[in-house]
Scaffold this motif. Structure first.
Motif, PDB file in Angstrom:
ATOM      1  N   ALA A  94       0.833  -1.209   0.000  1.00  0.00           N
ATOM      2  CA  ALA A  94       0.000   0.000   0.000  1.00  0.00           C
ATOM      3  C   ALA A  94       0.863   1.254   0.000  1.00  0.00           C
ATOM      4  O   ALA A  94       0.564   2.230  -0.708  1.00  0.00           O
ATOM      5  CB  ALA A  94      -0.931   0.001   1.211  1.00  0.00           C
ATOM      6  N   PHE A  95       1.941   1.238   0.778  1.00  0.00           N
ATOM      7  CA  PHE A  95       2.859   2.382   0.803  1.00  0.00           C
ATOM      8  C   PHE A  95       3.487   2.581  -0.574  1.00  0.00           C
ATOM      9  O   PHE A  95       3.584   3.725  -1.059  1.00  0.00           O
ATOM     10  CB  PHE A  95       3.956   2.160   1.845  1.00  0.00           C
ATOM     11  CG  PHE A  95       5.018   3.224   1.836  1.00  0.00           C
ATOM     12  CD1 PHE A  95       4.864   4.398   2.559  1.00  0.00           C
ATOM     13  CD2 PHE A  95       6.178   3.051   1.084  1.00  0.00           C
ATOM     14  CE1 PHE A  95       5.834   5.384   2.534  1.00  0.00           C
ATOM     15  CE2 PHE A  95       7.167   4.032   1.059  1.00  0.00           C
ATOM     16  CZ  PHE A  95       6.991   5.202   1.786  1.00  0.00           C
ATOM     17  N   GLU A  96       3.918   1.501  -1.204  1.00  0.00           N
ATOM     18  CA  GLU A  96       4.564   1.593  -2.515  1.00  0.00           C
ATOM     19  C   GLU A  96       3.608   2.145  -3.566  1.00  0.00           C
ATOM     20  O   GLU A  96       4.008   2.912  -4.448  1.00  0.00           O
ATOM     21  CB  GLU A  96       5.074   0.210  -2.944  1.00  0.00           C
ATOM     22  CG  GLU A  96       6.272  -0.284  -2.131  1.00  0.00           C
ATOM     23  CD  GLU A  96       7.521   0.544  -2.371  1.00  0.00           C
ATOM     24  OE1 GLU A  96       7.552   1.324  -3.349  1.00  0.00           O
ATOM     25  OE2 GLU A  96       8.470   0.420  -1.577  1.00  0.00           O
ATOM     26  N   ILE A  97       2.331   1.772  -3.475  1.00  0.00           N
ATOM     27  CA  ILE A  97       1.345   2.288  -4.434  1.00  0.00           C
ATOM     28  C   ILE A  97       1.196   3.798  -4.278  1.00  0.00           C
ATOM     29  O   ILE A  97       1.211   4.541  -5.267  1.00  0.00           O
ATOM     30  CB  ILE A  97      -0.013   1.584  -4.231  1.00  0.00           C
ATOM     31  CG1 ILE A  97       0.083   0.123  -4.661  1.00  0.00           C
ATOM     32  CG2 ILE A  97      -1.114   2.303  -5.011  1.00  0.00           C
ATOM     33  CD1 ILE A  97      -1.159  -0.691  -4.341  1.00  0.00           C
ATOM     34  N   LEU A  98       1.060   4.264  -3.029  1.00  0.00           N
ATOM     35  CA  LEU A  98       0.934   5.704  -2.800  1.00  0.00           C
ATOM     36  C   LEU A  98       2.204   6.437  -3.239  1.00  0.00           C
ATOM     37  O   LEU A  98       2.130   7.527  -3.813  1.00  0.00           O
ATOM     38  CB  LEU A  98       0.645   5.984  -1.327  1.00  0.00           C
ATOM     39  CG  LEU A  98      -0.717   5.525  -0.784  1.00  0.00           C
ATOM     40  CD1 LEU A  98      -0.917   6.038   0.640  1.00  0.00           C
ATOM     41  CD2 LEU A  98      -1.864   6.000  -1.668  1.00  0.00           C
ATOM     42  N   ALA A  99       3.361   5.834  -2.951  1.00  0.00           N
ATOM     43  CA  ALA A  99       4.630   6.470  -3.320  1.00  0.00           C
ATOM     44  C   ALA A  99       4.766   6.588  -4.839  1.00  0.00           C
ATOM     45  O   ALA A  99       5.285   7.590  -5.351  1.00  0.00           O
ATOM     46  CB  ALA A  99       5.802   5.674  -2.748  1.00  0.00           C
ATOM     47  N   SER A 100       4.264   5.599  -5.565  1.00  0.00           N
ATOM     48  CA  SER A 100       4.422   5.588  -7.022  1.00  0.00           C
ATOM     49  C   SER A 100       3.544   6.640  -7.700  1.00  0.00           C
ATOM     50  O   SER A 100       3.860   7.090  -8.806  1.00  0.00           O
ATOM     51  CB  SER A 100       4.086   4.202  -7.579  1.00  0.00           C
ATOM     52  OG  SER A 100       2.708   3.900  -7.390  1.00  0.00           O
ATOM     53  N   ILE A 101       2.432   7.020  -7.058  1.00  0.00           N
ATOM     54  CA  ILE A 101       1.540   7.995  -7.691  1.00  0.00           C
ATOM     55  C   ILE A 101       1.633   9.385  -7.044  1.00  0.00           C
ATOM     56  O   ILE A 101       0.933  10.311  -7.464  1.00  0.00           O
ATOM     57  CB  ILE A 101       0.072   7.513  -7.654  1.00  0.00           C
ATOM     58  CG1 ILE A 101      -0.407   7.300  -6.213  1.00  0.00           C
ATOM     59  CG2 ILE A 101      -0.094   6.237  -8.463  1.00  0.00           C
ATOM     60  CD1 ILE A 101      -1.871   6.895  -6.115  1.00  0.00           C
ATOM     61  N   THR A 168       7.890  11.649   0.237  1.00  0.00           N
ATOM     62  CA  THR A 168       9.130  11.787  -0.543  1.00  0.00           C
ATOM     63  C   THR A 168      10.348  11.460   0.306  1.00  0.00           C
ATOM     64  O   THR A 168      11.291  10.792  -0.149  1.00  0.00           O
ATOM     65  CB  THR A 168       9.253  13.215  -1.105  1.00  0.00           C
ATOM     66  OG1 THR A 168       8.120  13.495  -1.918  1.00  0.00           O
ATOM     67  CG2 THR A 168      10.535  13.363  -1.917  1.00  0.00           C
ATOM     68  N   SER A 169      10.359  11.911   1.548  1.00  0.00           N
ATOM     69  CA  SER A 169      11.502  11.652   2.419  1.00  0.00           C
ATOM     70  C   SER A 169      11.517  10.219   2.932  1.00  0.00           C
ATOM     71  O   SER A 169      12.536   9.752   3.439  1.00  0.00           O
ATOM     72  CB  SER A 169      11.497  12.618   3.612  1.00  0.00           C
ATOM     73  OG  SER A 169      10.341  12.437   4.406  1.00  0.00           O
ATOM     74  N   LEU A 170      10.405   9.507   2.779  1.00  0.00           N
ATOM     75  CA  LEU A 170      10.330   8.126   3.260  1.00  0.00           C
ATOM     76  C   LEU A 170      10.705   7.105   2.196  1.00  0.00           C
ATOM     77  O   LEU A 170      11.368   6.109   2.491  1.00  0.00           O
ATOM     78  CB  LEU A 170       8.911   7.810   3.751  1.00  0.00           C
ATOM     79  CG  LEU A 170       8.396   8.547   4.977  1.00  0.00           C
ATOM     80  CD1 LEU A 170       6.938   8.169   5.228  1.00  0.00           C
ATOM     81  CD2 LEU A 170       9.236   8.224   6.201  1.00  0.00           C
ATOM     82  N   LYS A 171      10.306   7.365   0.948  1.00  0.00           N
ATOM     83  CA  LYS A 171      10.440   6.308  -0.058  1.00  0.00           C
ATOM     84  C   LYS A 171      11.880   6.039  -0.480  1.00  0.00           C
ATOM     85  O   LYS A 171      12.165   5.008  -1.072  1.00  0.00           O
ATOM     86  CB  LYS A 171       9.574   6.628  -1.277  1.00  0.00           C
ATOM     87  CG  LYS A 171       9.950   7.877  -2.046  1.00  0.00           C
ATOM     88  CD  LYS A 171       8.939   8.088  -3.174  1.00  0.00           C
ATOM     89  CE  LYS A 171       9.234   9.348  -3.961  1.00  0.00           C
ATOM     90  NZ  LYS A 171       8.236   9.564  -5.049  1.00  0.00           N
ATOM     91  N   TYR A 172      12.804   6.981  -0.162  1.00  0.00           N
ATOM     92  CA  TYR A 172      14.201   6.756  -0.510  1.00  0.00           C
ATOM     93  C   TYR A 172      15.027   6.229   0.665  1.00  0.00           C
ATOM     94  O   TYR A 172      16.226   6.020   0.545  1.00  0.00           O
ATOM     95  CB  TYR A 172      14.825   8.053  -1.042  1.00  0.00           C
ATOM     96  CG  TYR A 172      14.165   8.551  -2.301  1.00  0.00           C
ATOM     97  CD1 TYR A 172      14.201   7.794  -3.471  1.00  0.00           C
ATOM     98  CD2 TYR A 172      13.498   9.773  -2.322  1.00  0.00           C
ATOM     99  CE1 TYR A 172      13.576   8.242  -4.630  1.00  0.00           C
ATOM    100  CE2 TYR A 172      12.873  10.232  -3.478  1.00  0.00           C
ATOM    101  CZ  TYR A 172      12.920   9.458  -4.628  1.00  0.00           C
ATOM    102  OH  TYR A 172      12.303   9.908  -5.772  1.00  0.00           O
ATOM    103  N   ARG A 173      14.376   6.026   1.803  1.00  0.00           N
ATOM    104  CA  ARG A 173      15.099   5.570   2.984  1.00  0.00           C
ATOM    105  C   ARG A 173      15.280   4.053   2.996  1.00  0.00           C
ATOM    106  O   ARG A 173      16.262   3.539   3.501  1.00  0.00           O
ATOM    107  CB  ARG A 173      14.366   6.007   4.269  1.00  0.00           C
ATOM    108  CG  ARG A 173      14.272   7.498   4.440  1.00  0.00           C
ATOM    109  CD  ARG A 173      13.463   7.862   5.661  1.00  0.00           C
ATOM    110  NE  ARG A 173      14.111   7.463   6.895  1.00  0.00           N
ATOM    111  CZ  ARG A 173      15.052   8.161   7.529  1.00  0.00           C
ATOM    112  NH1 ARG A 173      15.455   9.317   7.022  1.00  0.00           N
ATOM    113  NH2 ARG A 173      15.595   7.730   8.637  1.00  0.00           N
TER     114      ARG A 173
END
Length: 299
Positions: A94-101, A168-173
């Motif tokens: 679910a996190f990855e889906i939100l991050a991708s859009i 944004t600051s989470l998905k690259y961690r």
């Protein structure tokens, strides 16, 4: 669509309905009012004089659920906090889906702010759930089924809104890195957290006082001497505190949470006005004279 923008649109639509709904008497009577504030059933003679639109709203409003189902809101809130804690910490599907859009933002929340946002929302949801279980009394009061559904949707959207501007600051961690970093609290944190705690404490006192009253009794506790619905004032301050605490760098407030605050304030303002009118009808205008509906010196 960008998740933050979607949350803002949902809250804005809710605010628009709350602001415009009261100017349409049948909509306010059959859809917006609930519990003790709801008008008694329309008489047969009055119903014959209603127009088609009013009769349609009366029919739609007849689909009701128990007012005690308010508890479901806070079950959803707590469940949402648990769900997103797992998703963010593991960077789940679910996190990855939100991050991708999600669209990239020049200003973003820090990882610490994301944790603080989650923590404050979890505290709020858990406290309200405990209060709802402890203070709710058996009642025959009803509310429109749409109010129940929209209320649950609000907590689903708010569970995302409090942290989404930091994605944004989470998905690259990556899931291996710890979310928290030790740092000196910012000025906004030193302002927002005490505001949140004080407002939460006042709201708890108000709810406890309301629960202690006999049915259809005028509240007389300290906060109610100044405001008809001080627990609503506290609710607004709670979300304002969160909006301050999790504002991205360069911004005074978190815009997505601010949109949610607008929905909360407009919705509670309608109920506060209905409550004041009901108090006047039940106890007389002199009993509520000098009491603001919800926001001292404003409303």
């Amino acid at each position: 669509m960008d998740p933050a923008r979607l949350c803002q649109i949902f809250f804005s639509l809710g605010t628009a309905v709350d602001v415009s709904g009261p100017v349409i008497p049948p909509f306010r009577e059959y859809i917006m009012n609930y519990g003790s504030r709801k008008t008694t059933s329309t008489s047969t003679s009055s119903r014959r004089h209603q127009n088609t639109f009013a009769r349609l709203l009366e029919y739609i409003g007849s689909f009701q659920v128990p007012h005690t189902w308010f508890t479901h809101y806070y079950v959803i809130s707590v469940a949402s906090s648990v769900f997103w804690a797992v998703q963010i910490s593991t960077q789940g599907t679910a996190f990855e889906i939100l991050a991708s859009i999600s669209k990239s933002r020049p200003a973003t929340m820090t990882a610490n702010q994301v944790f603080l946002a989650w923590l404050l929302m979890t505290i709020q949801g858990t406290r309200r759930l405990c209060e709802s279980i402890a203070f709710t009394k058996p009642s025959q009061s009803k509310m429109w089924v749409g109010t129940w559904i929209i209320g649950m949707a609000f907590y689903v959207f708010m569970g995302i809104s409090v942290w989404i501007e930091g994605i944004t600051s989470l998905k690259y961690r990556g899931p291996q890195r710890t979310l928290l970093e030790l740092s000196t609290p910012t000025v906004r944190t030193l302002i927002a957290v005490p505001m949140f705690l004080i407002a939460s404490g006042v709201q708890n006192e108000c709810h406890k006082h309301l629960a202690s009253l006999k049915k259809y009794t005028l509240p007389r506790q300290f906060w109610f001497q100044w405001v008809v619905c001080p627990h609503y004032t506290s609710e607004c301050l709670i979300y304002l505190a969160i909006a301050i605490a999790v504002a991205p760098q360069g911004q005074m407030l978190n815009r997505t949470v601010l949109a949610g605050l607008g929905f909360v304030a407009s919705n509670l303002a309608v109920t506060a006005d209905s409550t004041r009118k009901w108090y006047i009808e039940k106890f007389g205008i002199e009993k509520v004279a000098g009491r603001w509906r919800m926001i001292p010196y404003v409303y």
